[in-house]
Design a protein around this motif. Structure first.
Motif, mmCIF file in Angstrom:
data_model
loop_
_atom_site.group_PDB
_atom_site.id
_atom_site.type_symbol
_atom_site.label_atom_id
_atom_site.label_comp_id
_atom_site.label_asym_id
_atom_site.label_seq_id
_atom_site.Cartn_x
_atom_site.Cartn_y
_atom_site.Cartn_z
ATOM 1 N N SER A 132 7.081 0.078 -1.822
ATOM 2 C CA SER A 132 7.233 -0.845 -0.764
ATOM 3 C C SER A 132 5.414 -0.489 -0.276
ATOM 4 N N HIS A 185 0.549 -5.411 3.086
ATOM 5 C CA HIS A 185 0.450 -6.649 1.935
ATOM 6 C C HIS A 185 -0.896 -6.784 3.029
ATOM 7 N N PRO A 236 1.023 -6.817 -4.611
ATOM 8 C CA PRO A 236 1.866 -6.274 -5.685
ATOM 9 C C PRO A 236 1.364 -7.481 -6.995
ATOM 10 N N GLY A 262 2.423 -4.475 -10.089
ATOM 11 C CA GLY A 262 3.063 -5.522 -11.239
ATOM 12 C C GLY A 262 2.109 -5.496 -12.999
ATOM 13 N N VAL A 321 9.242 -6.093 -14.248
ATOM 14 C CA VAL A 321 9.599 -6.347 -12.457
ATOM 15 C C VAL A 321 10.236 -7.445 -11.870
ATOM 16 N N CYS A 341 11.756 -8.161 -8.371
ATOM 17 C CA CYS A 341 11.439 -9.109 -6.765
ATOM 18 C C CYS A 341 10.399 -8.288 -6.949
ATOM 19 N N VAL A 342 10.052 -9.274 -6.209
ATOM 20 C CA VAL A 342 8.940 -8.827 -5.028
ATOM 21 C C VAL A 342 9.103 -10.206 -3.994
ATOM 22 N N ARG A 343 9.013 -9.172 -2.511
ATOM 23 C CA ARG A 343 9.599 -9.821 -0.832
ATOM 24 C C ARG A 343 8.121 -9.281 -0.046
ATOM 25 N N TYR A 345 5.755 -5.238 2.388
ATOM 26 C CA TYR A 345 6.505 -5.675 0.806
ATOM 27 C C TYR A 345 6.778 -4.979 -0.329
ATOM 28 N N LEU A 382 8.780 -4.312 -4.354
ATOM 29 C CA LEU A 382 8.543 -4.136 -5.136
ATOM 30 C C LEU A 382 9.330 -3.743 -5.777
ATOM 31 N N ALA A 390 11.249 -2.957 -9.600
ATOM 32 C CA ALA A 390 10.561 -3.472 -11.482
ATOM 33 C C ALA A 390 11.602 -1.902 -12.209
#
Length: 236
Positions: A121, A124, A147, A151, A161, A163-165, A188, A190, A192
């Motif tokens: 985390s 961003h 991110p 990645g 990876v 997901c990323v949000r 954000y 991430l 993985a």
């Protein structure tokens, strides 16, 4: 709080962002199982999450060029753990507070077991938090990472990876509608996973077998030969 906070991660906006990240990640983390988890955090008061299916935690905090917490080590040296030691590795704002983000990420991937989950985390860079971080983090070496860039670093080390949000409020300390959080949240997360090594089957090489030189006839052939011999004997 002064304009330049001595520990920006102790400020109210970042404490709220850390809480938002923890709440967002809880469903995925509660499914993690194993014996050992590793938390590396930039926040002094950060604590490992209480996960019922994970037995033991190792907690490290970044303090300049050193790790402190459950053990003390230098950031520019490999982590003092064997390969594949942890089923879960969490890096909470650790990359942005580290002078060596790529080696830290490589070490996180190294100590993660195959099939294990790495959670990362941070703030961003393309958010309204960036100027706030620059102003309030004066005197601290903070580096925000995209991110997408993180990645790419992970994929070089057998990481996939998932997901990323975006998470958190759109502005530091502010509110907002849920759809704004998903679109322009200040932080954000991430997730993985370390790829399991594929098992390569052994290819069997066919080998010709030599028949013994004195191999006998098949049973049916022996019967036919015996009948022919008997008929010849009768004719005599």
């Amino acid at each position: 709080m002064s304009a330049a906070c001595s520990d920006i991660y102790a400020s109210a906006p970042l404490r709220q962002l850390l809480a938002d990240e923890a709440r967002d990640l809880l469903p995925e983390l509660q499914r993690c199982t194993g014996d050992h988890g590793l938390l590396v955090s930039a926040a002094m008061q950060d604590r490992p999450p209480a996960l019922p299916l994970l037995s033991c935690w190792t907690h490290l905090r970044l303090a300049g060029d050193r790790y402190v917490g459950d053990l003390h080590a230098r950031v520019d040296e490999p982590l003092p753990f064997v390969d594949d030691a942890f089923e879960l590795v969490i890096l909470r704002h650790a990359l942005e507070a580290s002078a060596l983000p790529q080696p830290m990420l490589e070490e996180g991937a190294r100590v993660l077991s195959p099939g294990g989950l790495l959670v990362l985390s941070g703030v961003h860079p393309l958010s309204l938090w960036t100027p706030w971080m620059v102003w309030h983090g004066r005197g601290q070496s903070l580096r925000l990472h995209m991110p997408l860039q993180v990645g790419e670093w992970l994929r070089r080390h057998a990481m996939q990876v998932e997901c990323v949000r975006r998470v958190g409020h759109a502005v530091p300390g502010g509110g907002g509608m849920p759809w704004l959080t998903e679109a322009i949240g200040g932080g954000y997360v991430l997730l993985a996973r370390k790829r399991r090594q594929a098992v390569t089957p052994i290819r069997l090489v066919p080998r010709a077998l030599r028949a013994p030189a004195d191999a006998g006839l098949a049973p049916g052939a022996r019967r036919n030969t015996a009948c022919a011999a008997a008929m010849n004997e009768d004719r005599r």
